[in-house]
Write an enzyme that holds these catalytic residues in place. Structure first.
Site, PDB file in Angstrom:
ATOM      1  CB  SER A 212      -0.949   0.004   1.202  1.00 50.89           C
ATOM      2  OG  SER A 212      -0.234  -0.169   2.409  1.00 50.89           O
ATOM      3  CG  ASP A 291       6.581   0.091   7.150  1.00 53.50           C
ATOM      4  OD1 ASP A 291       6.478   0.691   8.220  1.00 53.50           O
ATOM      5  OD2 ASP A 291       5.721  -0.706   6.718  1.00 53.50           O
ATOM      6  CB  CYS A 344       2.505  -0.994  12.881  1.00 54.76           C
ATOM      7  SG  CYS A 344       3.051  -2.627  12.386  1.00 54.76           S
TER       8      CYS A 344
END
Length: 820
Positions: A212, A291, A344
């Protein structure tokens, strides 16, 4: 009895013991029964307590109590939540995560989609009630530019199951498949925005799957739709081969020639080389997205398993991997470049500790950027400068010297904050940002933006160059080994004997490589390496400039002389070429110079497909819809401008006769030879009620008919934008459709005549995505530069991997490593 039979018998006996409540010899207690896909039958989705009584799992999930005493004790002590907000923080974690969607911003029809959402679908939700509760109106994310991101309290389950919302759900699935909408968690949208990408930037996405964020980066490259080939590109990497195909599917939806998907361990991703004016140079990236895999305690609102499984051990096991990946990233960052590190997770061991360690060993080569003025409207907490380390048994350590030798394999010095106050102040750790769930009804997240001011200390000495020896290319090769492992270059000059041996090896390697480059062939890595990966990929073969295949194509479509034909490639080294793909010249450079060291999964977009019927009309290749926006600026023939009524006919009827079209269209077609054509719609500013964005479609002109070669979901998209109702209820008793509606559905249900196997796989992908929900955009492949029929069998498991956000980056750990 054979070994396999014994294994099967042992497994059956274990299942029988579990069904009787005996567990697996661990003293009873609650034991979940796991079975692989297609195995275990009813055992999946059930659990047994110590007394052997099975308790149902609602909706296929265990009834997990959202409590974890260790989690609360840990974060209370660290003080990451402001005073007086702990109750609100925990309450938010126990609430379901709102569904969020993002409109693809670079498309010319983004405004049309936004208008359609606000004026049609959102208004229809105003009076809807589900289970006696009124549906809240969707709200735009205040910090996302141009109202292109929205959130709603509608869960995936409600969207799928509620008849009142069925139309909205079909809209989301269809537009997601077209690449016009991405269903993406709100906090996941932040890192690409903070990268400040421009169309000329060379970008590396280190841990990209499910993709994404990669999609956002591609959008930013194509900010100007009038430029078919931006100078920049995205290399998207993931360590898990299966997840790479989810990544391909996600990137493919955006139809960009500037994306390459590769399969490497991010902590040791190889240095690439590019050709610059005839000499080889190491490729450094202008922007890097890092990430990393993490423990994922910021995802508790959607991954409820984290409540039960959370322990400090997860972060302790991942810290080293995260630091290695981040270090490899800054090594490959260009001076003046920007790298965004994100997780996250809320845990400082995975966040500030990694950044502080990286800053300390950079010796001033890196600095944290102040992004406090960027993304106004986003509520954030500053990074912390003090924290402690806790073991899973609840034991705390404030300094490395306090850690007993028996624990020094679990706890490392880099996990502790810097004690030197002057050094700590210079790091500016408060410039990191932490997103807390209760501040804006999101998940938890951490972001740090790093700027590279100078080479890393261990890379300051340039890698040694091989002694200049006669070579067929006249180039010298840079030894990348020193920079690959992050060690300082201290290699001594080789001896004469070593020189002679290396010269022979080098000549052999250069001979093979240069021969491949002359033929335009970029093969897969050597066969001995292939065992490390999954599917064996076909080679990338660039079309030679004098290839006779191209001349009839150029003549038939009157291609502009500026058309970059050297960027055309196929995936077939021998035999008839069935598909032609295209990449930007920058990615061509990367492919030709690194095919032996890269595991390339996919690159390029399909621009032409072989159609045997076309040979009699002068060209055996028809245009492919996915590459039409890239090709269109170079095409000067076989273009028919159509009105909006003609477009509706093309998209709703199977093979309409020419007599059904406007008189203007019939005149244009009359003197044109049969074969592939371009159908162009330009909006009329004097008719504001009509569609106000241009459309380019691939079509085929027959003797008496005209048809469009457009995938099903793209047809649905254009029809929606033109105000044609395309919804069809699932229950027959609710169907009351007009004749036009039936024609639309009949047209969409037909298998495209002459379309490739990829189009058939596309329907399978859509059905599978509809069952997945929010992360459907990260699902299996309709590949743009490869055939996928031999890969579909493995995609079910890949989707499960993507939805659980479990990365394979750290298979050496026992925890589930969440990667959003």
């Amino acid at each position: 009895m054979g070994r396999r039979a014994r294994d099967r018998r042992r497994q059956q006996q274990q299942w029988q013991r579990q069904e009787r409540g005996g567990g697996n010899g661990d003293g009873g207690g609650e034991q979940s029964v796991r079975a692989g896909p297609g195995r275990g039958g009813e055992r999946q989705g059930r659990r047994a307590d110590g007394g052997g009584v099975f308790q149902g799992w609602a909706g296929g999930y265990p009834e997990i109590v959202k409590e974890n005493e260790l989690f609360e004790r840990y974060y209370r002590e660290l003080g990451i939540v402001p005073a007086g907000e702990w109750g609100a923080f925990m309450a938010a974690l126990r609430e379901p995560l709102p569904a969020t969607l993002r409109i693809t911003g670079y498309r010319s029809h983004a405004k049309e989609i936004l208008h359609c959402l606000k004026e049609k679908y959102f208004k229809e939700l105003q009076d809807v009630e589900v289970d006696g509760q009124k549906v809240e109106m969707p709200q735009s994310l205040s910090w996302y530019p141009e109202e292109l991101a929205w959130h709603t309290n509608l869960s995936r389950k409600i969207l799928r199951k509620s008849p009142q919302l069925e139309k909205f759900h079909q809209f989301l699935v269809s537009e997601t498949e077209c690449g016009n909408i991405s269903r993406q968690e709100a906090v996941s949208m932040i890192p690409p925005l903070l990268l400040n990408v421009n169309p000329h930037h060379k970008i590396l996405d280190m841990c990209a799957a499910p993709g994404s964020k990669t999609a956002q980066l591609i959008e930013m490259l194509h900010a100007d739709m009038n430029v078919p080939f931006p100078n920049g590109f995205v290399i998207a990497n993931d360590v898990d081969n299966k997840r790479c195909y989810l990544l391909v599917h996600q990137a493919k939806r955006l139809n960009s020639p500037c994306i390459m998907v590769v399969n490497h361990d991010a902590s040791s991703i190889p240095n690439l080389q590019i050709d610059v004016d005839g000499r080889k140079e190491v490729l450094f990236y202008d922007r890097i997205l890092c990430d990393v895999p993490c423990s994922g305690d910021g995802t508790m609102r959607k991954n409820i398993d984290v409540w039960k499984k959370w322990t400090t051990q997860n972060s302790l096991q991942l810290h080293g991997l995260q630091l290695r990946i981040a270090t490899r990233g800054v090594e490959q960052l260009a001076e003046g470049g920007r790298m965004v590190y994100s997780t996250c997770s809320l845990n400082p061991i995975e966040n500030e500790a990694v950044i502080a360690s990286l800053l300390e060993k950079s010796q001033g080569a890196l600095e944290l950027a102040d992004v406090s003025s960027e993304l106004p409207g986003l509520k954030r907490m500053p990074g912390i400068t003090k924290w402690k380390v806790m073991l899973k048994d609840g034991q705390w350590f404030e300094e490395w010297k306090d850690v007993p030798s028996t624990r020094q394999t679990q706890i490392r010095p880099t996990m502790f904050p810097v004690k030197d106050e002057e050094k700590l102040k210079a790091m500016n750790l408060e410039r990191c940002l932490r997103i807390l769930p209760h501040h804006q009804n999101t998940g938890g997240f951490f972001v740090a933006v790093l700027i590279k001011k100078s080479p890393m200390p261990w890379n300051k000495r340039q890698p040694k160059v091989h002694q200049k020896l006669p070579q067929r290319t006249g180039d010298t090769e840079v030894t990348a080994a020193n920079s690959d492992n992050g060690s300082e270059s201290t290699t001594e000059e080789p001896t004469l004997a070593e020189n002679e041996e290396s010269r022979k090896m080098e000549e052999l390697q250069n001979s093979d490589t240069e021969q491949s480059k002359k033929e335009g062939v970029c093969g897969p890595p050597p066969s001995k390496k292939m065992k490390l990966f999954g599917f064996k990929e076909d080679p990338f073969v660039f079309l030679p400039e004098d290839d006779p295949l191209f001349l009839p194509i150029q003549k038939f479509y009157a291609l502009d002389p500026s058309f970059p034909k050297i960027n055309l490639l196929t995936r077939t080294q021998e035999g008839k070429k069935r598909q032609l793909y295209m990449v930007s010249k920058e990615l061509r450079n990367v492919l030709l110079n690194n095919s032996e060291k890269m595991k390339v999964i996919n690159t390029g977009i399909k621009v032409w497909s072989r159609n045997s019927d076309g040979e009699q009309f002068g060209c055996a290749f028809r245009l492919a819809q996915e590459g039409i926006y890239t090709l269109y600026p170079f095409i000067h023939a076989r273009i028919i401008n159509v009105c909006i009524e003609d477009v509706k006919i093309l998209l709703t009827q199977e093979n309409p006769f020419l007599s059904k079209f406007s008189s203007e269209t019939q005149k244009k077609v009359k003197d044109m030879a049969m074969g592939s054509i371009v159908l162009k719609y330009d909006p009329d500013p004097e008719k504001p009620d009509d569609l106000q964005c241009p459309i380019v479609l691939c079509g085929w002109q027959g003797k008496t008919s005209l048809r469009a070669f457009v995938p099903k979901n793209e047809r649905l998209h254009y029809l929606r934008m033109m105000g044609v109702e395309v919804f069809k209820a699932k229950r027959k008793e609710e169907e009351s459709e007009s004749k036009t509606e039936e024609e639309v559905q009949h047209r969409l249900a037909q298998t495209e005549e002459g379309m490739d196997v990829e189009d058939k796989e596309h329907d399978l992908v859509t059905k599978m995505e509809a069952e997945i929900g929010e992360e459907s955009s990260h699902s299996p492949v309709e590949s743009s530069a490869m055939e996928v029929e031999n890969k579909i069998e493995d995609l079910d498991q890949s989707i499960k991997n993507a939805n659980s956000h479990v990365s394979q980056e750290s298979k050496d750990t026992d925890t589930s490593n969440v990667k959003d």
